[in-house]
Design an enzyme around this catalytic site. Sequence first.
Site, PDB file in Angstrom:
ATOM      1  N   LYS A 196       0.905  -1.079  -0.008  1.00 54.44           N
ATOM      2  CA  LYS A 196       0.135   0.152  -0.134  1.00 54.44           C
ATOM      3  C   LYS A 196       0.822   1.213  -0.072  1.00 54.44           C
ATOM      4  CE  LYS A 196      -1.886  -1.607   3.849  1.00 54.44           C
ATOM      5  NZ  LYS A 196      -2.642  -1.909   4.861  1.00 54.44           N
ATOM      6  N   THR A 228      -8.239   9.228   9.382  1.00 53.41           N
ATOM      7  CA  THR A 228      -7.869   8.058   8.481  1.00 53.41           C
ATOM      8  C   THR A 228      -7.614   6.880   9.640  1.00 53.41           C
ATOM      9  OG1 THR A 228      -5.598   8.509   8.508  1.00 53.41           O
ATOM     10  CG2 THR A 228      -6.994   9.229   6.676  1.00 53.41           C
ATOM     11  N   GLY A 230      -7.781   3.456  11.231  1.00 50.49           N
ATOM     12  CA  GLY A 230      -8.412   2.196  10.820  1.00 50.49           C
ATOM     13  C   GLY A 230      -8.101   1.714   9.521  1.00 50.49           C
ATOM     14  N   THR A 231      -7.575   2.653   8.768  1.00 49.42           N
ATOM     15  CA  THR A 231      -7.495   2.598   7.360  1.00 49.42           C
ATOM     16  C   THR A 231      -6.975   1.229   6.775  1.00 49.42           C
ATOM     17  OG1 THR A 231      -7.121   4.833   6.773  1.00 49.42           O
ATOM     18  CG2 THR A 231      -6.790   3.510   5.118  1.00 49.42           C
ATOM     19  N   GLY A 232      -5.898   0.829   7.418  1.00 49.83           N
ATOM     20  CA  GLY A 232      -5.118  -0.569   7.023  1.00 49.83           C
ATOM     21  C   GLY A 232      -6.241  -1.701   7.563  1.00 49.83           C
ATOM     22  N   CYS A 233      -6.816  -1.613   8.717  1.00 50.77           N
ATOM     23  CA  CYS A 233      -7.632  -2.752   9.214  1.00 50.77           C
ATOM     24  C   CYS A 233      -8.968  -2.838   8.041  1.00 50.77           C
ATOM     25  CB  CYS A 233      -8.118  -2.489  10.463  1.00 50.77           C
ATOM     26  SG  CYS A 233      -6.675  -2.410  11.722  1.00 50.77           S
TER      27      CYS A 233
END
Length: 283
Positions: A196, A228, A230-233
Amino acid sequence: MGPLLVTVPSPSSSPSSRPAPPRPRVLTIAGSDSGGGAGIQADLKTLQSLGAHGMSAITLVTAQNSHGVQGSWPLPPEAVEAQFRACVEDIGVDAVKTGALGDEATVRLVARLLRTLDERVPVVVDPVALSKHGDTLLSGRARAALLAELLPRTSVFTPNLDEAAWLLGHRVPDRAAMRAAARELLAHGPDWVLLKGGHLADDAAADLLTDGESEHWFVAERIPNRHTHGTGCTYASAVAARLGAGLPVPESVAAAKAYVTEAIALGYPLGSGIGPVGHPVAL
């Protein structure tokens, strides 16, 4: 004035006579975020909004809010294993997503448990080595275990650039370096790497998906929203939801990229720090 009467429309048929639509069963193995922005909480919100049935095996509990992680406490390995077996042996599972595992013992345990599943069950691994606020959520000794034991059972590995740099020991500053880093990570055994590129110093959020033979770039306009958390989860859970529904990996990632881009656009202030992404309802 008489009592207020509200008429609720009846469903077209009773729940017992109406067949339920198939729901992918997705198990998330991750940490709890007391502030509700990331971790298990973000995973379950994502899975619910994408029509999957979310289950959880909590690996660690954090005291966390919009300013970061104030404390983290791992659960005993037997508690993690009991949650895993309770879900898998009764309900079943169509896809698995892992998040914050915390320490070496938990990484090794989860790798062992995943090897007991049918090899056709896709596994999405989000390393969650560093939080949005820069807090370390994966111990140094767990790094070797993740690379050697967990990645060989991984269908899609989803590190961001900072996590890739932490795992590989060198910076990943541009798209050319992303290609090289993805090749290095593939050598540890995952089927696909989704690297990412949200931390690239340009105006596009460019993500690279590759299995070593094919290459897919997913590019979205960078959204000027600081909220932002919590974006990766959310991204990894959305990939797992689509894989659990039977979509191929590139289509699953494309759908997840669209979902997380909208979630970032819907991010909202909460507390006095970095707020969470918003979870669109995509039925």
